[in-house]
Design an enzyme around this catalytic site. Structure first.
Site, short mmCIF file in Angstrom:
data_model
loop_
_atom_site.label_atom_id
_atom_site.label_comp_id
_atom_site.label_asym_id
_atom_site.label_seq_id
_atom_site.Cartn_x
_atom_site.Cartn_y
_atom_site.Cartn_z
N LYS A 1 0.87 -1.09 0.18
CA LYS A 1 0.06 -0.16 0.17
C LYS A 1 0.82 1.34 0.03
CE LYS A 1 -3.53 -2.89 -0.02
NZ LYS A 1 -3.00 -4.06 0.50
N TYR B 1 -12.05 -15.13 3.50
CA TYR B 1 -10.85 -14.37 3.67
C TYR B 1 -10.49 -14.23 5.38
CZ TYR B 1 -9.16 -9.39 4.23
OH TYR B 1 -8.06 -8.30 4.59
N TYR C 1 -2.51 -12.77 3.38
CA TYR C 1 -2.17 -12.47 2.09
C TYR C 1 -1.06 -13.29 1.47
CZ TYR C 1 -5.40 -8.52 2.36
OH TYR C 1 -6.28 -7.67 2.63
C1 PLP Z 1 -3.84 -5.20 0.37
C2 PLP Z 1 -2.93 -6.49 0.29
C3 PLP Z 1 -2.60 -7.12 -0.97
C4 PLP Z 1 -3.43 -7.16 -2.04
O1 PLP Z 1 -3.16 -6.10 -2.99
P1 PLP Z 1 -4.20 -5.45 -3.77
O2 PLP Z 1 -3.80 -4.53 -4.49
O3 PLP Z 1 -5.43 -5.11 -2.83
O4 PLP Z 1 -5.00 -6.55 -4.77
C5 PLP Z 1 -1.81 -8.47 -0.88
N1 PLP Z 1 -0.99 -8.13 0.33
C6 PLP Z 1 -0.86 -7.64 1.43
C7 PLP Z 1 -0.12 -7.80 2.40
C8 PLP Z 1 -1.98 -6.52 1.33
O5 PLP Z 1 -2.01 -5.72 2.48
#
Ligand code: PLP
Length: 331
Positions: free
Chosen positions: A53, A264, A290
């Site tokens: 991010k 999720y 993730y």
């Molecule tokens: C937000 C996030 C993702 C996903 O990325 P997107 O651009 O939202 O698809 C992957 N890994 C982590 C650790 C995240 O915080």
């Protein structure tokens, strides 16, 4: 005053340390008797324990400052990495920050939520409204109080945020030529689509020939191919904004389903094994939501010979490590 860089076209605020490292995971490759595996360390972007991010927020917060906004508002899950990074970015930029988190206030503050509080973000608990439904109402109230709020979408995934990952593709292509590397596949966790769309557009712009492969994280994203369409639209919108002549089609969006487990944020054996292997073989921490899931997917594909040992694979570590602490008991 913070310094806003205006690139050729877009305002940008420097928030991280780039380029992030590009390393090889030799122990993991050996353990799996698999392909060469490399990792792009966006867990090391530097802003508030890092994560993907940061790249999006450089452009989003740049745009907010450029437009004279004084407040950021966004939303996510209780352990949202995006919200934690937004809280930190707001602190750097001298902006007020409002976070709309799903669910109810938990008994103990841990992981990302703890960091949100340290950055003095104001938290609004949204209960069952998990998609940011309550954001417009809060925006209205803030405006009424005389503030000028800038709304950042979930995951920072609009065209402005995506610019950060177009730039990431450029960063990677420079590192690849410096290190004389090429990759057959770039694999990463895909959830709100901005990372995926940016890498697809950036690969076109900077001539990366790798297959850009997202691993779908969120079960809800899978209904009727709607997530592929969302990524596709975002990639095409980005291409328009950057004057890339190519029009992407559904075939350009490669998304691996089948790893969403019980949904999720629910940790299963797949994530547990991936987190444990990376920590014990490489000293690298993945996150439970993730990167643990995406790496679990990669390991599964290697074991099932869907990725041959002749390939060279890049795993994009998108961050999220502070969430580990709130999952300690499940790991
Ligand atoms: C937000 C996030 C993702 C996903 O990325 P997107 O651009 O939202 O698809 C992957 N890994 C982590 C650790 C995240 O915080």
């Amino acid at each position: 005053m913070v310094k806003i860089m205006t690139g050729p076209n877009f305002p940008k605020l420097d928030l991280g340390f780039f380029p992030t490292p590009l390393i090889e995971l030799k122990n993991l490759s050996k353990y799996l008797s698999g392909p060469r595996i490399f990792m792009k360390r966006d867990d090391m972007t530097g802003l508030a324990f890092g994560g993907n991010k940061t790249r999006k927020l450089e452009y989003l917060v740049g745009e907010a400052l450029f437009g004279g906004y004084d407040t950021l508002i966004t939303g996510g899950a209780e352990q949202s990495n995006h919200c934690r990074q937004t809280a930190a970015a707001a602190a750097v930029a001298g902006l007020e920050c409002h976070l709309v988190l799903s669910g109810e206030p938990p008994d103990n503050l841990t992981g990302n939520l703890f960091l949100d509080m340290l950055c003095k973000a104001q938290i609004h608990w949204a209960g069952d409204f998990r998609k940011g439904e309550s954001i417009p109402g809060i925006v209205k109230k803030l405006c009424f109080e005389g503030k000028k709020p800038y709304t950042i979408p979930y995951g920072g995934s609009n065209v402005t945020g995506v610019l950060g990952f177009v730039e990431a593709a450029k960063e990677l292509s420079t590192q690849m030529s410096q290190k004389e590397l090429s990759f057959d596949r770039i694999i990463f966790a895909s959830s709100s689509g901005g990372t995926h769309a940016g890498l697809v557009a950036g690969a076109e712009l900077y001539g990366l020939n790798a297959e850009i492969t997202g691993v779908s994280i969120d079960k809800e994203n899978l209904e009727e191919g709607s997530f592929v369409k969302l990524i596709l639209d975002l990639a095409n919108e980005t291409a328009l904004r950057l004057n890339i002549s190519k029009v992407f089609s559904g075939n350009d969006i490669i998304l691996k389903n089948g790893y969403t487990g019980d949904g999720y944020g629910v940790v299963g054996e797949l994530e547990k094994e991936a987190i444990s292997l990376l920590a014990s073989l490489e000293g690298i921490f993945l996150d439970p939501v993730y990167t643990g899931r995406a790496m679990g997917g990669l390991i599964d594909m290697i074991r099932k010979n869907k990725i041959s040992e002749k390939e060279s694979v890049l795993f994009w570590h998108t961050g999220g490590t502070p969430a580990l602490f709130s999952y300690a008991e499940e790991l």
